[in-house]
Design an enzyme around this catalytic site. Sequence first.
Site, PDB file in Angstrom:
ATOM      1  N   HIS A 177       0.838  -1.209   0.000  1.00  0.00           N
ATOM      2  CA  HIS A 177       0.000   0.000   0.000  1.00  0.00           C
ATOM      3  C   HIS A 177       0.870   1.255   0.000  1.00  0.00           C
ATOM      4  O   HIS A 177       0.632   2.188  -0.772  1.00  0.00           O
ATOM      5  CB  HIS A 177      -0.916  -0.026   1.231  1.00  0.00           C
ATOM      6  CG  HIS A 177      -1.753   1.202   1.413  1.00  0.00           C
ATOM      7  ND1 HIS A 177      -3.081   1.275   1.051  1.00  0.00           N
ATOM      8  CD2 HIS A 177      -1.443   2.427   1.934  1.00  0.00           C
ATOM      9  CE1 HIS A 177      -3.552   2.468   1.339  1.00  0.00           C
ATOM     10  NE2 HIS A 177      -2.575   3.194   1.881  1.00  0.00           N
ATOM     11  N   GLU A 178       1.882   1.271   0.856  1.00  0.00           N
ATOM     12  CA  GLU A 178       2.760   2.451   0.946  1.00  0.00           C
ATOM     13  C   GLU A 178       3.615   2.593  -0.310  1.00  0.00           C
ATOM     14  O   GLU A 178       3.862   3.717  -0.774  1.00  0.00           O
ATOM     15  CB  GLU A 178       3.634   2.358   2.194  1.00  0.00           C
ATOM     16  CG  GLU A 178       2.857   2.310   3.504  1.00  0.00           C
ATOM     17  CD  GLU A 178       1.840   3.431   3.646  1.00  0.00           C
ATOM     18  OE1 GLU A 178       2.067   4.534   3.096  1.00  0.00           O
ATOM     19  OE2 GLU A 178       0.804   3.206   4.290  1.00  0.00           O
ATOM     20  N   HIS A 181       1.586   4.328  -2.868  1.00  0.00           N
ATOM     21  CA  HIS A 181       1.561   5.792  -2.674  1.00  0.00           C
ATOM     22  C   HIS A 181       2.786   6.428  -3.319  1.00  0.00           C
ATOM     23  O   HIS A 181       2.703   7.523  -3.894  1.00  0.00           O
ATOM     24  CB  HIS A 181       1.534   6.124  -1.187  1.00  0.00           C
ATOM     25  CG  HIS A 181       0.165   6.102  -0.582  1.00  0.00           C
ATOM     26  ND1 HIS A 181      -0.919   6.708  -1.165  1.00  0.00           N
ATOM     27  CD2 HIS A 181      -0.291   5.539   0.568  1.00  0.00           C
ATOM     28  CE1 HIS A 181      -1.990   6.536  -0.402  1.00  0.00           C
ATOM     29  NE2 HIS A 181      -1.634   5.825   0.654  1.00  0.00           N
ATOM     30  N   GLU A 258      -6.472   6.733  -1.272  1.00  0.00           N
ATOM     31  CA  GLU A 258      -6.418   5.531  -0.440  1.00  0.00           C
ATOM     32  C   GLU A 258      -7.007   4.331  -1.167  1.00  0.00           C
ATOM     33  O   GLU A 258      -6.491   3.218  -1.053  1.00  0.00           O
ATOM     34  CB  GLU A 258      -7.141   5.783   0.887  1.00  0.00           C
ATOM     35  CG  GLU A 258      -6.482   6.825   1.777  1.00  0.00           C
ATOM     36  CD  GLU A 258      -5.015   6.520   2.065  1.00  0.00           C
ATOM     37  OE1 GLU A 258      -4.669   5.330   2.241  1.00  0.00           O
ATOM     38  OE2 GLU A 258      -4.209   7.462   2.123  1.00  0.00           O
TER      39      GLU A 258
END
Length: 342
Positions: A177-178, A181, A258
């Site tokens: 997930h990071e 980003h 997100e």
Amino acid sequence: MMFGAAGLRSHIWNNNLKSMLLLAGFPVLLTLLGYAIALLVIAMTGEADYMTAKGQYGEASLGQSMMAAVYLLPEIAVFATIGAGIWFIIAWFGHQAMINLATGASPVTRKAEPRLYNLLENLCISRGMTVPKMAIIETAGLNAYASGLTESQYTVTVTRGLMQTLNDAELEGVLAHELSHIRNRDVRLLVISIIFVGIISFAAEIAFRGMLYGGMRGGGRRSGSRNGGALILIAFACIALAYVLAIAIRFTLSRQREYMADAGAVELTRNPDAMISALSKISGHSEIEKAPEEVREMFIENASTGFMGVFATHPPIEKRIEALVEYAGGRRPERMSSVPQV
């Protein structure tokens, strides 16, 4: 997947555009604050007053005082631009240290945290990415974030509670997930928002306190200008406007990021169930008390919603899980066991 390649490209392009607009708007907000300071100086000192033809000292009208502050704008703009440039240099090289200080994060090495580095490295190899640096926050809260402006600066930070609570598959989902980003340029936009726009909020708060403190010290004395009270009110309004604009800019950043990062995590790991399980465990246990509200925008979960949810920086985890179930083929856990207290 939840979003196609075209949607991802549009998201990245929009983030790059917003980053440039934020940088361009920084000197404008500084100039607005500078104008407010000029009004305060005139109000306190009567600098806009003038000598009449008869050699008597005349007091400037409200309009003349405001115009006197306008005449100072070119000079103020120069100083604001110089200030923005200096702050840009400081923030460019020192933003990670600022963020680490705000959250209590400490850099870690591969030797100290091999599990963390192995999971992250495998994800980066699968996408040909440079492995970011790693940092850990020693707290029981379950959270994570990515930061950095360039490839050499990118850092992924996780909490100790997250590492101790999540299994390898779930932790891999959070790290993916990071990384998403970072790939989507969300990190650059958020850092610019926090470091460059956030300083406006800080400066406005300092100005407010200075005005209140100055008023208290004045003990009710008359201002240096006949229209001092009105000028102070106008200056107060300018500072409030700069503060509100800075806050508004931060909250115009799309919460869609997100959903995009969740989808990117599933794309990287091919394991939507692990991402759903990780989000379920994080929900209700993400609080990091020491972290400022501005920095919490970077977290994988920020439970703060502000007034009636209007200022929420993240969509509810429940909706994120629903999206993963509907679009990524994930399965909702039948029953989540209570999260162990670390």
